[in-house]
Design an enzyme around this catalytic site. Structure first.
Site, PDB file in Angstrom:
ATOM      1  N   GLU A 216       0.816  -1.213   0.000  1.00 21.09           N
ATOM      2  CA  GLU A 216       0.000   0.000   0.000  1.00 21.09           C
ATOM      3  C   GLU A 216       0.851   1.264   0.000  1.00 21.09           C
ATOM      4  O   GLU A 216       0.600   2.195   0.759  1.00 21.09           O
ATOM      5  CB  GLU A 216      -0.934   0.013   1.220  1.00 21.09           C
ATOM      6  CG  GLU A 216      -1.906  -1.156   1.209  1.00 21.09           C
ATOM      7  CD  GLU A 216      -2.938  -1.075   2.339  1.00 21.09           C
ATOM      8  OE1 GLU A 216      -4.087  -1.403   2.092  1.00 21.09           O
ATOM      9  OE2 GLU A 216      -2.566  -0.683   3.467  1.00 21.09           O
TER      10      GLU A 216
ATOM     11  N   ASP B 160      -8.278  -8.862   4.359  1.00 26.07           N
ATOM     12  CA  ASP B 160      -8.005  -7.744   5.271  1.00 26.07           C
ATOM     13  C   ASP B 160      -9.020  -7.625   6.393  1.00 26.07           C
ATOM     14  O   ASP B 160      -9.805  -6.678   6.403  1.00 26.07           O
ATOM     15  CB  ASP B 160      -7.930  -6.436   4.474  1.00 26.07           C
ATOM     16  CG  ASP B 160      -7.373  -5.296   5.325  1.00 26.07           C
ATOM     17  OD1 ASP B 160      -6.830  -5.577   6.411  1.00 26.07           O
ATOM     18  OD2 ASP B 160      -7.469  -4.136   4.900  1.00 26.07           O
TER      19      ASP B 160
ATOM     20  N   GLU C  52     -12.436  -1.905  12.398  1.00 31.30           N
ATOM     21  CA  GLU C  52     -12.458  -1.200  11.114  1.00 31.30           C
ATOM     22  C   GLU C  52     -13.592  -1.694  10.217  1.00 31.30           C
ATOM     23  O   GLU C  52     -14.228  -0.897   9.530  1.00 31.30           O
ATOM     24  CB  GLU C  52     -11.108  -1.399  10.408  1.00 31.30           C
ATOM     25  CG  GLU C  52     -11.056  -0.812   9.007  1.00 31.30           C
ATOM     26  CD  GLU C  52      -9.693  -1.012   8.332  1.00 31.30           C
ATOM     27  OE1 GLU C  52      -8.792  -1.582   8.979  1.00 31.30           O
ATOM     28  OE2 GLU C  52      -9.542  -0.591   7.176  1.00 31.30           O
TER      29      GLU C  52
END
Lengths: 720, 720
Positions: free
Chosen positions: B308, B382, B410
């Site tokens: 990323e 993820d 998240e």
């Protein structure tokens, strides 16, 4: 096990442990001035005797709040459960209510105004009645806090007889809080407003915020940053602001929002924000209507326009009055006001920045609508440790002005420096600003309050120092500045020492052995900051962006007037900004008697000397020292003062719980370290520029200027 | 006053007020599992009888911490001051210490390892001795917490006999905290680390953080975001990290830092960060030396590289082993480790992202240094509400692996959704991952712990959900996830229900009338989230950036694998990602017995069906429903489950203080609202894509897809 006794004998040497109660909550500062500790042995029996029951008459949410507060407060102060009877109370009763609700008592009505209150005692049928009376429910709530505070400050209530009413109408906190909860110039955590969880979750802290503010008379809060985001005016956010207004309403606090001038473009789909455009006007009218549907008692807009990159009417060749009046017309049908900030300086202007607000507003005197207040920072630059008052306060006749103080200590040491700002604000409010034809001297307060049709259209705003930190303000002593702002907005004639004493008594203890030294320390604290940062009228010496620490050497920023060097103009010959008639002539913006005094260095007071004059390093001061010696003397004095503050505080350990005492002591240690840093960095720089050595007896800075220049602070909080 | 009695009679109608004690501190969740409430009437007399004195032998800071904790804890639990004598105590004594310190007692040494402890009782000379014994001081501290927790969970201590030792060596929290205190994927306020006030101010909260972690066995903390800022490795920040390490040290907690791979360029003045460059190697060696000068027991580096946008060895055509080993060599002389994250996906890669970590690491199996741990997220994508375990756990033989769980939610509803993650982690840890030649099935835990040279080189990391919010984790129930992480890192064999029960007993009450329904609610909560967000193996349906709310329609982001549409591949015919052997063949990365099971939709469990297969909407499920009907059924079931959770919680009011009960009830209301939003938005979208109507009996979404697409959330917290 061979020798059990030997083992047990080994236990003999174990240290003795103080066993704290398991739920003995630490004193973390959350309770502010609502810390309802029991009264001293001297007072408690008498308090108990005089109040054995409470009756607060009425049934509005505001009266319910008063009732809850009084019950909680008295249970603490009296350390007993106070009877709130369902039958006629026997014994001495505290009775509170509006004069109408109390009509049976046949009271003499005091002139308390729409928000004030009177507290008295009377005897009836062998009973003592302690009476809180007001014209309004909010007056009853203010009176409730007033009586509780009287007791928390260790005052007897026998024969109590007082009247209190606010001198200003609009007493607002301005939160510079972004919608992502970042607080510009905030040193106390994130924004209290949890926009993400609103409207569904009403944090109980919102209620405590309202209580704390009502306790000091604050009656408005502008929720969002003056560097505004138009998003807050969309339905998505209005829906979130509404429950905040609901929580605050019983406490007499109105919600205000910052209006981004270009909102009609950004969220309205228009291609202009020109205030003379009818579509724009209609958009704002409809937007106001929409806001009032969400928040029926919405206070109005706070606007920063054409300043530091914010859009404004000048983008369309219109003036501040055009812009402010358009917004004022939109909210006027609903009873709203517009607070239009005078903190403006033109992007292309190269003259003395101190003169610009005056020059941008005085020409429009008399042109603003009745529901517009021009919100003026206390000084002409930007919340420096010391500035003269803004000349705008004496520059207009038919324009309503309100004061803007900065409670958050952007330029006075962030959260860790102890700097009580009551003295600074008192200095501004009490400053002689104008003389009438009859020779009467009018102060800044007079110009702002009486000069502006008195109560009905006056106001005072404070840039909040409040965040999610457990103690609200980043430090315990910073709470005093929030408190002092509220008290001075309520009554600008209060003296700063009285306010400090009230606060310290309620926050710690009314014991004089504590109050006398601590209040003295508070009273001297801001002058100490002036000394170690910007003595003798120096200003704007801080480092760039974050404004943390010294940066007098900075001279390479895009705009001349962003550079410290622009403000001190130090070179090998001298130092100071010549704003006299032979310089920028900013002095001419003041009334004649001040112009005369400040135009001549010989009559200018020391503390404003280098604000108005550029002088030789060898200029002879009243003290007999040269200017250079005097500068060094002040920088050193500031450091010495902080050392003395530390000593004072060390001696206060017997009077303060360990947790708060330790944090304050730690912060004072940081303040001393940073005071030395300011002194050393500034002196090292001025030594280099002037080519002069320190006078005898002063310690040389331990590093050269390059060292101080090399420091950088990527974690400094609150950067805009 | 005409009618005093009339007035007083009016008081009759006054409501009665419950007068709270003035300092009755609200239950705000700050105390976590260190809430030392007094034991029940059933247990307290017996506890008191068995412990009338405490002796904790030794004089290290860790022993001092144990002594303080035991004193505080027992004073609360027993509700009395416990004697800590300076002479031989009379009566029954709690004795704690290392086996060496307790040698007089001639105990049988239990196999407690370097961090474990044993708690037993014995009678000596008519006295009861309750004994906490360990090989190390930290074991004594862990045993102290162990005994206190035993009591807080309402267990009798008579005849207590237990041994506890951690199964993994490195039990770390990973804070994704930036130096400006912004927490990436943080929903609990700002970073605890007040870098600006460090090193001078040591917030007492740092100590409470250490206590809470030591109480659950966490022994390491990585302070900074894996999206790293090289600044943290400069002396300015090392000086600030050192006092944190000082505070944590007595509690057995080591500090780790994230290493930005390009730091030699950014703060080192080099022009490369190539791990084969000798200057770069020397720079890291010197940097490690410098760090250990500040923090003698520094734990090591956590690294996110070539992922990323983060720099890494591949920028120089080197591989992960080259990069990790260089850092490992730098810290090895000091006893440090490197945790190298396997969460990588190549910027130019277009194949199935689920396969990439495996493909990037398996080729280097056996090439990593002994002090390198590859830190692998539980699933191959993820941290989704449900993923199969990462195939990497069974893909290497000579590489040390550690687990990375995400404690912060998240993808599971931020702070407001109640989702107990113990069940999710248990599902991963207990998942069969490999079969030996003898036919023995090994779980993920086996692969991670036993498969890697057991205790000495294993670890588990949890991405922290901790911030400055008063309750630490953003909600009370999110504290359970922090707790469960610590407990499962200590003992991955614990079952999630036991852990939930422990936590709920200590956080609220050990009363079974409370525990039974609440633990059941917790146990079902994560599956409810799976149902209303991503049932049946769907994944990555959240909106972009902030990851708040549904965004299954998103298909226009730069990288294919950032788009929800890439993951669900829904069209008019069907839905799901074909990772079978006829698709991306990700299934082939698993062991044979799993490959076989998961390659065929008929044998793939429902909960992973659309992870591995793209199927017709009409595909017939085991339930007899079509796939489309099953999807709708799950979305509805998720909403229904949250409704049931609200009902359960409403019934718990008698057992919970008003403040915590209200906040949890408010958050559950938000969860229900948002569960409906997820259901409605996803179903509206899938209805549109599939052209299908809802089965009978299901309520239609109240809006069309365009409505859900139009929502936007500028205030959503935690965005990266």
């Amino acid at each position: 096990m061979k020798h059990p006794k030997a083992l047990l004998a080994a236990l003999t040497a174990l240290i003795s442990l103080a066993l704290a109660g398991p739920n003995a909550q630490a004193e973390d500062g959350y309770d502010l001035w609502l810390r309802y500790e029991q009264a001293s042995e001297d007072l408690r029996p008498d308090y108990r005797k005089q109040i054995s029951a409470i009756a607060i008459l009425g049934d509005s949410p505001t009266i319910a709040a008063a009732r809850q507060e009084m019950a909680t407060g008295l249970a603490g102060i009296l350390d007993k459960t106070v009877t709130v009877g369902t039958s006629v109370p026997r014994g001495n009763t505290l009775v509170a209510g509006t004069y109408d609700a109390l009509s049976d008592l046949d009271l003499d009505r005091a002139d308390v105004g729409p928000e004030g209150y009177a507290i008295t005692q009377m005897r009836r049928d062998g009973r003592i009645l302690t009476i809180i009376a007001a014209d309004s429910d909010i007056g009853v709530l203010y009176g409730t806090f007033g009586l509780l505070q009287h007791m928390l400050q260790g005052e007897p209530i026998a024969g109590i007889d007082l009247v209190s009413r606010p001198a200003t109408q609009h007493r607002l906190l301005n939160h510079w809080d972004n919608l992502d909860r970042y607080v510009e110039r905030g040193y106390a955590g994130q924004s209290l407003w949890d926009w993400h969880k609103l409207p569904d979750y009403r944090d109980p802290r919102y209620t405590d915020y309202a209580r704390a503010n009502a306790a000091i008379g604050v009656n408005g809060t502008s929720l969002t940053n003056v560097n505004a985001n138009a998003e807050v005016l969309t339905p998505q956010y209005l829906e979130k602001a509404a429950p905040l207004a609901d929580v605050f309403r019983p406490y007499g606090i109105k919600v205000y929002l910052t209006a981004r001038f270009s909102a009609p473009i950004e969220i309205g789909g228009l291609d202009t924000a020109d205030p003379s455009n009818e579509e724009v006007q209609a958009w704002w009218e409809a937007k106001a209507e929409e806001i009032y549907n969400y928040i029926p008692d919405f206070g109005g807009f706070l606007v920063k326009a054409n300043s530091e990159g914010q859009p404004g009417p000048q983008d369309y060749d219109r003036n501040h009055a055009d812009g402010a009046n358009m917004l004022a017309d939109a909210v006027a049908p609903h009873g709203g006001i517009v607070m239009w900030r005078a903190f403006v300086y033109a992007a292309d202007e190269t003259q003395d920045r101190a003169k610009q607000a005056w020059e941008e507003f005085v020409p429009f005197d008399g042109q603003f609508r009745d529901n517009v207040l021009i919100q003026v920072k206390n000084g002409p630059i930007d919340f420096q440790p010391r500035e003269p008052f803004s000349p705008l306060f004496a520059g207009v006749e038919d324009t309503k002005l309100m004061m803007e103080f900065q409670i958050t200590k952007e330029y006075l040491g962030f959260a860790t420096h102890l700097a009580y700002l009551g003295t600074m604000w008192e200095e501004t409010l009490d400053a002689p600003a104008q003389r009438t034809e009859e020779g009467e001297t009018l102060t800044v307060t007079d110009m702002m309050v009486s000069g502006n049709d008195a109560y009905t259209v006056s106001g005072m705003a404070g840039v909040a120092n409040i965040g999610t930190d457990r103690n609200w303000s980043g430090s315990i002593f910073d709470q005093a500045n929030w408190y002092a702002f509220g008290r001075l907005a309520w009554d600008p004639a209060l003296d700063a020492e009285t306010v400090a004493r009230e606060w310290a008594a309620m926050t710690f203890t009314p014991d004089r052995a504590f109050l006398d030294p601590v209040v003295a320390m508070m009273m001297g604290s801001r002058e100490a900051v002036v000394d170690y940062m910007t003595p003798l009228g120096l200003h704007h010496l801080m480092d760039t962006g974050h404004h943390y620490g010294p940066g007098p050497w900075v001279d390479d920023l895009d705009r001349p007037d962003w550079n410290p060097a622009y403000y001190h103009k130090a070179d090998e010959d001298g130092i100071g900004f010549d704003r006299s008639s032979s310089g920028s002539d900013a002095v001419s913006q003041y009334a004649g008697f001040l112009r005369e005094e400040w135009d001549d260095p010989e009559t200018t007071p020391d503390e404003l000397l280098l604000w108005f004059h550029h002088l030789s390093w060898d200029y002879e001061m009243r003290s007999g020292r040269t200017l250079w010696e005097e500068i060094v003397h002040h920088y050193q004095r500031g450091v010495d003062e902080v050392e003395a503050m530390r000593e004072t505080w060390d001696g206060m350990a017997p009077y303060v719980d360990a947790e708060r005492h330790a944090q304050i002591a730690d912060f004072l240690a940081i303040q001393e370290k940073e005071a030395r840093w300011w002194r050393n960095a500034c002196l090292a720089y001025f030594m280099e520029v002037s080519g002069r050595d320190l006078p005898d007896g002063y310690e040389a800075p331990p590093h050269d200027v390059d060292h101080y220049k090399s420091l950088y602070f990527p974690s400094a909080p609150g950067n805009g």
